[in-house]
Structures are given as structure tokens and as C-alpha cells.
Design a protein around this motif. Sequence first.
Motif, PDB file in Angstrom:
ATOM      1  N   LEU A 150     -41.178  50.856  12.925  1.00 42.61           N
ATOM      2  CA  LEU A 150     -41.744  49.534  13.154  1.00 42.61           C
ATOM      3  C   LEU A 150     -41.612  49.132  14.621  1.00 42.61           C
ATOM      4  O   LEU A 150     -40.533  49.215  15.208  1.00 42.61           O
ATOM      5  CB  LEU A 150     -41.052  48.491  12.280  1.00 42.61           C
ATOM      6  CG  LEU A 150     -41.167  48.683  10.769  1.00 42.61           C
ATOM      7  CD1 LEU A 150     -40.478  47.545  10.041  1.00 42.61           C
ATOM      8  CD2 LEU A 150     -42.619  48.779  10.345  1.00 42.61           C
ATOM      9  N   VAL A 151     -42.721  48.675  15.196  1.00 42.07           N
ATOM     10  CA  VAL A 151     -42.733  48.233  16.588  1.00 42.07           C
ATOM     11  C   VAL A 151     -41.798  47.036  16.763  1.00 42.07           C
ATOM     12  O   VAL A 151     -41.097  46.931  17.774  1.00 42.07           O
ATOM     13  CB  VAL A 151     -44.174  47.906  17.035  1.00 42.07           C
ATOM     14  CG1 VAL A 151     -44.188  47.268  18.412  1.00 42.07           C
ATOM     15  CG2 VAL A 151     -45.037  49.166  17.017  1.00 42.07           C
ATOM     16  N   ALA A 152     -41.728  46.169  15.774  1.00 42.79           N
ATOM     17  CA  ALA A 152     -40.831  45.008  15.846  1.00 42.79           C
ATOM     18  C   ALA A 152     -39.378  45.455  15.986  1.00 42.79           C
ATOM     19  O   ALA A 152     -38.605  44.830  16.715  1.00 42.79           O
ATOM     20  CB  ALA A 152     -41.001  44.130  14.610  1.00 42.79           C
ATOM     21  N   SER A 153     -38.996  46.543  15.310  1.00 45.92           N
ATOM     22  CA  SER A 153     -37.616  47.015  15.423  1.00 45.92           C
ATOM     23  C   SER A 153     -37.346  47.607  16.803  1.00 45.92           C
ATOM     24  O   SER A 153     -36.233  47.514  17.313  1.00 45.92           O
ATOM     25  CB  SER A 153     -37.275  48.016  14.318  1.00 45.92           C
ATOM     26  OG  SER A 153     -37.867  49.272  14.543  1.00 45.92           O
ATOM     27  N   LEU A 154     -38.364  48.198  17.427  1.00 46.60           N
ATOM     28  CA  LEU A 154     -38.216  48.695  18.798  1.00 46.60           C
ATOM     29  C   LEU A 154     -37.995  47.525  19.757  1.00 46.60           C
ATOM     30  O   LEU A 154     -37.126  47.573  20.621  1.00 46.60           O
ATOM     31  CB  LEU A 154     -39.451  49.497  19.221  1.00 46.60           C
ATOM     32  CG  LEU A 154     -39.695  50.804  18.472  1.00 46.60           C
ATOM     33  CD1 LEU A 154     -41.080  51.349  18.787  1.00 46.60           C
ATOM     34  CD2 LEU A 154     -38.630  51.824  18.821  1.00 46.60           C
ATOM     35  N   ARG A 155     -38.777  46.461  19.585  1.00 42.88           N
ATOM     36  CA  ARG A 155     -38.622  45.264  20.428  1.00 42.88           C
ATOM     37  C   ARG A 155     -37.260  44.614  20.207  1.00 42.88           C
ATOM     38  O   ARG A 155     -36.601  44.193  21.163  1.00 42.88           O
ATOM     39  CB  ARG A 155     -39.734  44.272  20.135  1.00 42.88           C
ATOM     40  CG  ARG A 155     -41.070  44.734  20.646  1.00 42.88           C
ATOM     41  CD  ARG A 155     -42.109  43.633  20.584  1.00 42.88           C
ATOM     42  NE  ARG A 155     -43.335  44.102  21.182  1.00 42.88           N
ATOM     43  CZ  ARG A 155     -44.492  44.210  20.543  1.00 42.88           C
ATOM     44  NH1 ARG A 155     -44.581  43.827  19.291  1.00 42.88           N
ATOM     45  NH2 ARG A 155     -45.560  44.645  21.170  1.00 42.88           N
ATOM     46  N   ASP A 156     -36.826  44.533  18.947  1.00 41.83           N
ATOM     47  CA  ASP A 156     -35.514  43.953  18.644  1.00 41.83           C
ATOM     48  C   ASP A 156     -34.396  44.766  19.279  1.00 41.83           C
ATOM     49  O   ASP A 156     -33.432  44.210  19.817  1.00 41.83           O
ATOM     50  CB  ASP A 156     -35.285  43.869  17.130  1.00 41.83           C
ATOM     51  CG  ASP A 156     -36.187  42.851  16.453  1.00 41.83           C
ATOM     52  OD1 ASP A 156     -36.754  41.987  17.159  1.00 41.83           O
ATOM     53  OD2 ASP A 156     -36.309  42.918  15.220  1.00 41.83           O
ATOM     54  N   TYR A 157     -34.513  46.091  19.223  1.00 41.28           N
ATOM     55  CA  TYR A 157     -33.501  46.972  19.806  1.00 41.28           C
ATOM     56  C   TYR A 157     -33.400  46.737  21.314  1.00 41.28           C
ATOM     57  O   TYR A 157     -32.300  46.584  21.851  1.00 41.28           O
ATOM     58  CB  TYR A 157     -33.834  48.439  19.512  1.00 41.28           C
ATOM     59  CG  TYR A 157     -32.977  49.400  20.288  1.00 41.28           C
ATOM     60  CD1 TYR A 157     -31.632  49.568  19.972  1.00 41.28           C
ATOM     61  CD2 TYR A 157     -33.496  50.114  21.360  1.00 41.28           C
ATOM     62  CE1 TYR A 157     -30.827  50.429  20.700  1.00 41.28           C
ATOM     63  CE2 TYR A 157     -32.705  50.982  22.089  1.00 41.28           C
ATOM     64  CZ  TYR A 157     -31.370  51.135  21.748  1.00 41.28           C
ATOM     65  OH  TYR A 157     -30.586  51.984  22.479  1.00 41.28           O
ATOM     66  N   ILE A 158     -34.533  46.694  21.991  1.00 41.03           N
ATOM     67  CA  ILE A 158     -34.532  46.461  23.436  1.00 41.03           C
ATOM     68  C   ILE A 158     -33.938  45.087  23.741  1.00 41.03           C
ATOM     69  O   ILE A 158     -33.142  44.931  24.676  1.00 41.03           O
ATOM     70  CB  ILE A 158     -35.954  46.583  24.024  1.00 41.03           C
ATOM     71  CG1 ILE A 158     -36.473  48.005  23.876  1.00 41.03           C
ATOM     72  CG2 ILE A 158     -35.985  46.133  25.487  1.00 41.03           C
ATOM     73  CD1 ILE A 158     -35.670  49.058  24.613  1.00 41.03           C
TER      74      ILE A 158
ATOM     75  N   LEU B 103     -32.130  55.709  14.492  1.00 43.28           N
ATOM     76  CA  LEU B 103     -32.618  55.547  13.121  1.00 43.28           C
ATOM     77  C   LEU B 103     -31.474  55.710  12.119  1.00 43.28           C
ATOM     78  O   LEU B 103     -31.319  54.908  11.197  1.00 43.28           O
ATOM     79  CB  LEU B 103     -33.726  56.555  12.813  1.00 43.28           C
ATOM     80  CG  LEU B 103     -35.075  56.290  13.471  1.00 43.28           C
ATOM     81  CD1 LEU B 103     -35.968  57.516  13.365  1.00 43.28           C
ATOM     82  CD2 LEU B 103     -35.743  55.080  12.853  1.00 43.28           C
ATOM     83  N   ASN B 104     -30.648  56.733  12.319  1.00 42.71           N
ATOM     84  CA  ASN B 104     -29.547  57.011  11.387  1.00 42.71           C
ATOM     85  C   ASN B 104     -28.478  55.932  11.402  1.00 42.71           C
ATOM     86  O   ASN B 104     -27.800  55.725  10.393  1.00 42.71           O
ATOM     87  CB  ASN B 104     -28.922  58.375  11.694  1.00 42.71           C
ATOM     88  CG  ASN B 104     -29.846  59.519  11.348  1.00 42.71           C
ATOM     89  OD1 ASN B 104     -30.698  59.391  10.472  1.00 42.71           O
ATOM     90  ND2 ASN B 104     -29.708  60.621  12.042  1.00 42.71           N
ATOM     91  N   HIS B 105     -28.309  55.252  12.530  1.00 45.34           N
ATOM     92  CA  HIS B 105     -27.316  54.182  12.633  1.00 45.34           C
ATOM     93  C   HIS B 105     -27.889  52.804  12.317  1.00 45.34           C
ATOM     94  O   HIS B 105     -27.199  51.793  12.478  1.00 45.34           O
ATOM     95  CB  HIS B 105     -26.676  54.184  14.025  1.00 45.34           C
ATOM     96  CG  HIS B 105     -25.771  55.342  14.236  1.00 45.34           C
ATOM     97  ND1 HIS B 105     -26.171  56.494  14.880  1.00 45.34           N
ATOM     98  CD2 HIS B 105     -24.483  55.548  13.860  1.00 45.34           C
ATOM     99  CE1 HIS B 105     -25.178  57.348  14.904  1.00 45.34           C
ATOM    100  NE2 HIS B 105     -24.136  56.806  14.288  1.00 45.34           N
ATOM    101  N   GLY B 106     -29.138  52.748  11.873  1.00 39.86           N
ATOM    102  CA  GLY B 106     -29.740  51.483  11.469  1.00 39.86           C
ATOM    103  C   GLY B 106     -30.190  50.594  12.615  1.00 39.86           C
ATOM    104  O   GLY B 106     -30.500  49.421  12.400  1.00 39.86           O
ATOM    105  N   GLU B 107     -30.256  51.130  13.836  1.00 38.76           N
ATOM    106  CA  GLU B 107     -30.711  50.344  14.985  1.00 38.76           C
ATOM    107  C   GLU B 107     -32.226  50.139  14.962  1.00 38.76           C
ATOM    108  O   GLU B 107     -32.724  49.155  15.496  1.00 38.76           O
ATOM    109  CB  GLU B 107     -30.313  51.033  16.295  1.00 38.76           C
ATOM    110  CG  GLU B 107     -28.830  51.102  16.536  1.00 38.76           C
ATOM    111  CD  GLU B 107     -28.241  49.780  16.975  1.00 38.76           C
ATOM    112  OE1 GLU B 107     -28.967  48.949  17.541  1.00 38.76           O
ATOM    113  OE2 GLU B 107     -27.045  49.573  16.742  1.00 38.76           O
ATOM    114  N   LEU B 108     -32.934  51.085  14.372  1.00 33.15           N
ATOM    115  CA  LEU B 108     -34.387  51.008  14.246  1.00 33.15           C
ATOM    116  C   LEU B 108     -34.764  51.104  12.771  1.00 33.15           C
ATOM    117  O   LEU B 108     -34.075  51.750  11.992  1.00 33.15           O
ATOM    118  CB  LEU B 108     -35.070  52.150  15.008  1.00 33.15           C
ATOM    119  CG  LEU B 108     -34.819  52.230  16.511  1.00 33.15           C
ATOM    120  CD1 LEU B 108     -35.476  53.472  17.092  1.00 33.15           C
ATOM    121  CD2 LEU B 108     -35.311  50.984  17.220  1.00 33.15           C
ATOM    122  N   VAL B 109     -35.870  50.464  12.424  1.00 35.05           N
ATOM    123  CA  VAL B 109     -36.343  50.464  11.037  1.00 35.05           C
ATOM    124  C   VAL B 109     -37.555  51.386  10.927  1.00 35.05           C
ATOM    125  O   VAL B 109     -38.482  51.302  11.744  1.00 35.05           O
ATOM    126  CB  VAL B 109     -36.740  49.029  10.599  1.00 35.05           C
ATOM    127  CG1 VAL B 109     -37.258  49.026   9.170  1.00 35.05           C
ATOM    128  CG2 VAL B 109     -35.558  48.090  10.757  1.00 35.05           C
TER     129      VAL B 109
END
Length: 93
Positions: free
Chosen positions: A54-62, A37-43
Motif C-alpha cells: 500500500l502506497v499509504a503505508s509507504l508514506r506513513d513509514y517515511i 514488511l516482516n516487522h509490520g512497518e509496511l502493509v
Amino acid sequence: MNNHLILPDSSVDVLAVTPRVAKLMIGCGTTRLYDLLNHGELVSYRDGKARKILVASLRDYIGRQLAAEKSKGKPSWTKRATEARTAKKGIRS
């Protein structure tokens, strides 16, 4: 603590989850989740006192992790370990 993820009716798309659910979804610990979260990988956003990710940010990260892993190719240590093991046994390829 129960690690089972209980989602509402499957006809409802879940858009955001709590940090507890997010870390279960991607299989990481609390510290790693907040680093992401702090590095902007997740929203995420705050809803009152509650943080929602946001679930979309989890999917994008994976997806980014899978793409990065695919571009790396096979690790070189695997080849070196195999060569060392076969040399130790006296096997020639």
C-alpha cells in the motif's frame, strides 16, 4: 534495468504498488523492503501470486522516519568531530 517510475494517468490515484516499485519509491533494497514488511512497518497483501504494498503505508513509514529523525536532534559525533578538528588546528572558540 530502467529505474524510471512510470505511473498511469495522473488523474488516477495509485493505491498499491509492486515490491520493485516500492523499493524505488523509498530508496531501499529488496532485503530491507522485506524486513520492513516482516516487522509490520509496511502493509501489503497478495493479489494472486503478486504482492502489492500500500502506497499509504509507504508514506506513513517515511513520516515515522522523519519524526524519529527530528526528535533525535543533532548527532553528538558532529560536535565532537568539530571540537577535535579545531583543537588540532589550534583554534579556540
